[in-house]
Structure formats: structure tokens, C-alpha cells
Enzyme design. Sequence first.
Site, PDB file in Angstrom:
ATOM      1  CD  GLU A 151       7.064  -8.646   2.132  1.00 49.50           C
ATOM      2  OE1 GLU A 151       6.386  -7.642   1.800  1.00 49.50           O
ATOM      3  OE2 GLU A 151       8.190  -8.866   1.660  1.00 49.50           O
ATOM      4  CB  ILE A 175      -0.912   0.001   1.244  1.00 50.30           C
ATOM      5  CG1 ILE A 175      -1.731  -1.305   1.306  1.00 50.30           C
ATOM      6  CG2 ILE A 175      -1.836   1.223   1.213  1.00 50.30           C
ATOM      7  CD1 ILE A 175      -2.487  -1.499   2.608  1.00 50.30           C
ATOM      8  CB  CYS A 180       6.272  -4.206   2.635  1.00 51.26           C
ATOM      9  SG  CYS A 180       7.729  -3.273   2.184  1.00 51.26           S
TER      10      CYS A 180
HETATM   11  N1  THU Z   1       7.603  -3.939  -1.328  1.00 52.48           N
HETATM   12  C1  THU Z   1       6.915  -4.899  -0.647  1.00 52.48           C
HETATM   13  O1  THU Z   1       5.678  -4.915  -0.640  1.00 52.48           O
HETATM   14  N2  THU Z   1       7.622  -5.835   0.036  1.00 52.48           N
HETATM   15  C2  THU Z   1       8.983  -5.877   0.108  1.00 52.48           C
HETATM   16  O2  THU Z   1       9.524  -6.682   0.862  1.00 52.48           O
HETATM   17  C3  THU Z   1       9.777  -4.968  -0.724  1.00 52.48           C
HETATM   18  C4  THU Z   1       9.038  -3.850  -1.372  1.00 52.48           C
HETATM   19  C5  THU Z   1       6.843  -2.893  -2.046  1.00 52.48           C
HETATM   20  C6  THU Z   1       6.948  -1.523  -1.444  1.00 52.48           C
HETATM   21  C7  THU Z   1       6.647  -0.642  -2.637  1.00 52.48           C
HETATM   22  O3  THU Z   1       5.249  -0.474  -2.725  1.00 52.48           O
HETATM   23  C8  THU Z   1       7.123  -1.444  -3.824  1.00 52.48           C
HETATM   24  O4  THU Z   1       7.303  -2.769  -3.374  1.00 52.48           O
HETATM   25  C9  THU Z   1       8.412  -0.939  -4.427  1.00 52.48           C
HETATM   26  O5  THU Z   1       9.385  -0.813  -3.455  1.00 52.48           O
END
Ligand code: THU
Length: 146
Positions: free
Chosen positions: A60, A48, A58
Site C-alpha cells: 500500500e 518490498i 508494504c
Molecule cells: N505487508 C503489506 O504489504 N501490507 C500490509 O498492510 C501488511 C503487510 C507485507 C509486509 C511484508 O513484506 C509481508 O507483508 C509480511 O508482513
Amino acid sequence: MSAETPQIEELLQTALAMRAKAYAPYSHYQVGAALLTAEGKIYPGCNIENASYGATNCAERTAFFKAVSEGERHFASIAIAGGPEGQAPEDYAYPCGICRQVMQEFCEKDFLIYVVRSPLDYRRHTLEELLPHGFGGEAMLNRTDF
Ligand code: THU
């Protein structure tokens, strides 16, 4: 070697499907996660984003915070799938450092982390492999001088 997660197929499919729920208008990088509790319940999550980039959450951590806010405290595994919007994942999406630290807070060393490209193409790691010598609360909780 830990035993294979019983609901592995559902966990992988949920992580892949949750990419469609991502709110990622800035990076256009969609991440889905599926967190399995020790009792077998799955909490899904997605990334989000926010115009103030640092406020982004993130996938997770979305899954963890949903679960913890429902009273869950014991976790078995998480599946994570990420990649550019509109495409199947080309690479394995490994959790960022902040998400690994959140896992450290709530999980044991043998917590399983599945990074998923497709239902038939995934890698499995333990938290200890991805965050060796992690910092936990024990050091502080054992103190008696405050
Ligand atoms: N992102 C995640 O959802 N999990 C991670 O462990 C790494 C990065 C997302 C955050 C952001 O919305 C996009 O990936 C680019 O960084």
C-alpha cells in the site's frame, strides 16, 4: 453509502496481479495494491522486503509513495490483495497500522479500501471504519505558536 468505484474491476485485477511483483524472500507473503486517484489513474504497488526487516515497505505504501512522488494528492480508493506465495489469497488482507496512518495523511474519511480475495470476492470499507479517531496534521497546522 459511497458510490461504487467506476474502475472497480481493473482496480481489483491490478491488486491481484501485482502480487507477482512482490519482493518477499523472507516472509514469502505476497501483497499487491492498486491505488486509484480522484482523476481515475491507477498506481500499482507491491511489498518490498529487506534483510533488515524494519526496512520493508508494504504494498500500500509503495503505491502511495509512487503516486505522491508524481504529484498526486487526491485519492478515491485502494484495492489490496495478499497471501502466501504461489497461492490465491485465502483471506482478506487488511492494511497494517502504518499503512492506515499513511492513508490518513492523504485521504478523506470516505476513502474506500477494498480487500480482495478474487475479482468476485472482496469487501469494501471506508478509512474511517478502519482507522477511527485517526491522528491527522490539522491539530499541528492550526497552531500559531511555532
Ligand atoms: N505487508 C503489506 O504489504 N501490507 C500490509 O498492510 C501488511 C503487510 C507485507 C509486509 C511484508 O513484506 C509481508 O507483508 C509480511 O508482513
